[in-house]
Scaffold this active site. Structure first.
Site, short mmCIF file in Angstrom:
data_model
loop_
_atom_site.label_atom_id
_atom_site.label_comp_id
_atom_site.label_asym_id
_atom_site.label_seq_id
_atom_site.Cartn_x
_atom_site.Cartn_y
_atom_site.Cartn_z
N CYS A 86 -6.67 64.55 -3.10
CA CYS A 86 -6.12 63.55 -4.02
C CYS A 86 -6.05 64.13 -5.44
CB CYS A 86 -6.92 62.26 -3.94
SG CYS A 86 -6.03 60.81 -4.57
N HIS A 194 -7.53 61.06 2.04
CA HIS A 194 -8.97 61.26 1.86
C HIS A 194 -9.70 61.42 3.21
CE1 HIS A 194 -9.50 60.30 -2.48
NE2 HIS A 194 -8.39 59.60 -2.30
N GLU A 196 -12.61 62.53 3.69
CA GLU A 196 -14.03 62.17 3.53
C GLU A 196 -14.26 60.67 3.72
OE1 GLU A 196 -12.47 61.38 -0.61
OE2 GLU A 196 -11.98 62.66 1.11
#
Length: 222
Positions: A86, A194, A196
């Site tokens: 990002c 994302h 994660e």
């Protein structure tokens, strides 16, 4: 694997990224943007999402001039692994570690939702645990994720199999629906979604966990 997670003023995904890397088995060291050197033995530099310096001037532009920037570029130049997610992707383009630029989303709207990604290549350390053409679900949260590159640059990405992920379908106006790209040596990955946030069952999905597991396996094998 030793991973250095960089924190800038305005980063807000640095802890999530550190946890995802730790869950994959990495030793994680947190690095402040004013540091001028990476910890000894760093294998991976991870640049997290957020709004570095409040996205002032241009997303990632000020972060690219932080004291740690020189160390990140030197790490990449000697063949080290770099992951930008990002805002981290935006920083990597500003550092000229990846081609192209991230523009304001089509429709001028902030997007915060789950997106379907297509794995465009499995021939890199970050995506080897996926199958080329596989579709996965990973959250996005960005306002400037519209990836643009000139025709010559796009041809190079395509011919060299350096498009890592595409949106399926497109969500933000990115050329060819690109969601993530690789460097020429395939050791630097920038992506707007994302992973994660999709690395723990408690978050509703684990499709992103394989990216970190893939990288860990690559580094252990090396």
């Amino acid at each position: 694997m030793k991973a250095a997670v960089i924190t800038f003023p305005g980063s807000n995904c640095d802890r999530d990224l550190a946890v995802a890397l730790q869950q994959a088995g990495a030793e994680v060291v947190r690095v402040w943007h004013k540091d001028e050197a990476l910890p000894a033995g760093t294998d991976l530099v991870a640049v997290p999402g957020g709004f570095s310096f409040g996205d002032y001037l241009r997303c990632g532009a000020i972060a690219a001039h932080s004291p740690i920037a020189g160390a990140i570029k030197a790490h990449a130049a000697r063949g080290g692994y770099v992951l930008g997610i990002c805002n981290g992707f935006q920083v990597l383009t500003e550092l000229n570690l990846l081609p192209g630029a991230l523009m304001r989303n089509a429709g001028l709207r902030f997007l915060c939702r789950e997106a379907v990604l297509r794995v465009a290549t499995a021939a890199c350390p970050f995506t080897a645990a996926y199958r080329a053409g596989e579709e996965i679900r990973v959250p996005v949260a960005h306002h400037d994720g519209n990836y643009q590159i000139d025709a010559e640059g796009l041809a190079a990405l395509t011919d060299q199999d350096r498009i890592a992920f595409t949106y399926a379908p497109g969500i933000n106006g990115s050329v060819e629906d690109i969601a993530g790209v690789l460097s020429e040596n395939r050791r630097v990955l920038g992506m707007m979604p994302h992973p994660e946030r999709a690395a723990d069952p408690a978050h509703g999905g684990t499709d992103g966990a394989r990216l970190f597991a893939s990288l860990m396996q690559e580094l252990v094998a090396a």
